[in-house]
Write a protein that holds these residues in place. Structure first.
Motif, short mmCIF file in Angstrom:
data_model
loop_
_atom_site.label_atom_id
_atom_site.label_comp_id
_atom_site.label_asym_id
_atom_site.label_seq_id
_atom_site.Cartn_x
_atom_site.Cartn_y
_atom_site.Cartn_z
N LEU A 140 -2.32 52.48 -8.23
CA LEU A 140 -1.73 51.51 -7.31
C LEU A 140 -0.38 51.05 -7.86
O LEU A 140 -0.25 50.73 -9.03
N ILE A 157 -7.20 52.28 -9.46
CA ILE A 157 -6.47 51.03 -9.77
C ILE A 157 -5.19 51.36 -10.52
O ILE A 157 -4.13 50.82 -10.24
N GLN A 200 -7.69 42.25 -4.66
CA GLN A 200 -8.10 41.88 -6.00
C GLN A 200 -8.66 40.46 -5.98
O GLN A 200 -8.04 39.55 -5.45
N GLU A 211 -16.37 48.38 -5.66
CA GLU A 211 -15.19 48.24 -6.51
C GLU A 211 -14.43 49.56 -6.59
O GLU A 211 -15.03 50.64 -6.53
N LEU A 212 -13.13 49.46 -6.76
CA LEU A 212 -12.29 50.64 -6.93
C LEU A 212 -12.50 51.23 -8.31
O LEU A 212 -12.61 50.49 -9.29
N THR A 263 -11.28 41.91 -10.41
CA THR A 263 -11.73 43.22 -9.93
C THR A 263 -11.13 43.54 -8.57
O THR A 263 -10.86 42.65 -7.76
N TRP A 264 -10.91 44.82 -8.35
CA TRP A 264 -10.38 45.31 -7.08
C TRP A 264 -11.55 45.81 -6.26
O TRP A 264 -12.40 46.53 -6.76
N ALA A 293 -11.42 52.91 -11.85
CA ALA A 293 -10.31 52.57 -12.74
C ALA A 293 -9.10 53.48 -12.51
O ALA A 293 -7.95 53.02 -12.52
#
Length: 182
Positions: free
Chosen positions: A57, A54, A30, A48-49, A36-37, A51
């Motif tokens: 996780l 995320i 992150q 980016e991952l 942002t991841w 949503a």
């Protein structure tokens, strides 16, 4: 129990195919400034991952991430345009708290499984492994699609293997009422 989450990342910039291969370890982190991841592999930012990933996780839960598949760019076969990532992490073998539910009012005989019974089956590794048997799957499908399911079930219970499966299932769902079968 090991959980797996697969997700696709459309690369912002195409990468050389030689730099991104199946099985390559992926780092997920992150950004402290933006929040942002993102995924990186071999010093290349993949993207980016999503949503939903995320959200899956778990803080403080160790995980691994690897490239599962690579899609080459249509206009340049030497470049990668997207990748599929597999995120794997361990979860508790048993749920923290089982929710007790009663059978619905329209099922006074109790033929409908409660949430607790379903969770006991779902978290039992031996039961899940048994369900992988192709012959058992075919028999369960045959029972479920029979015009008279009750009769098909009675017929299936005449076989020793299916009877043993049913007994084990009952011992997992209702251990007090059905002691473990050896």
């Amino acid at each position: 129990m090991q959980r797996k989450v697969d997700f696709d990342i459309q690369l912002k910039d195409k990468l050389p195919a030689a730099s991104v291969k199946v099985g390559l370890a992926v780092q997920i982190g992150q950004d402290q400034d933006s929040g942002t991841w993102s995924c990186t592999a071999a010093d290349n930012v993949l993207g980016e991952l999503p949503a939903n990933v995320i959200a899956s996780l778990r803080p403080q839960t160790p995980f691994t991430a690897v490239v599962r598949s690579v899609k080459r760019a249509a206009d340049d076969p030497e470049a990668v345009s997207s990748v599929q990532i597999r995120l794997s992490y361990q979860t508790a073998e048993q749920p923290q708290q089982l929710v007790q539910a009663e059978p619905p009012a329209d099922d006074p005989a109790g033929f409908t499984l409660t949430t607790t019974e379903l969770e006991r089956l779902a978290y039992n590794k031996e039961f899940r492994t048994t369900l992988g048997d192709k012959r058992l799957q075919e028999l369960l499908l045959k029972i479920d699609s029979a015009p008279n399911r009750e009769q098909a079930l009675k017929q299936a219970l005449e076989g020793a293997d299916f009877r043993e499966f049913a007994d084990r299932m009952l011992s997992v769902m209702k251990p007090k009422d059905y002691p473990r079968v050896p």
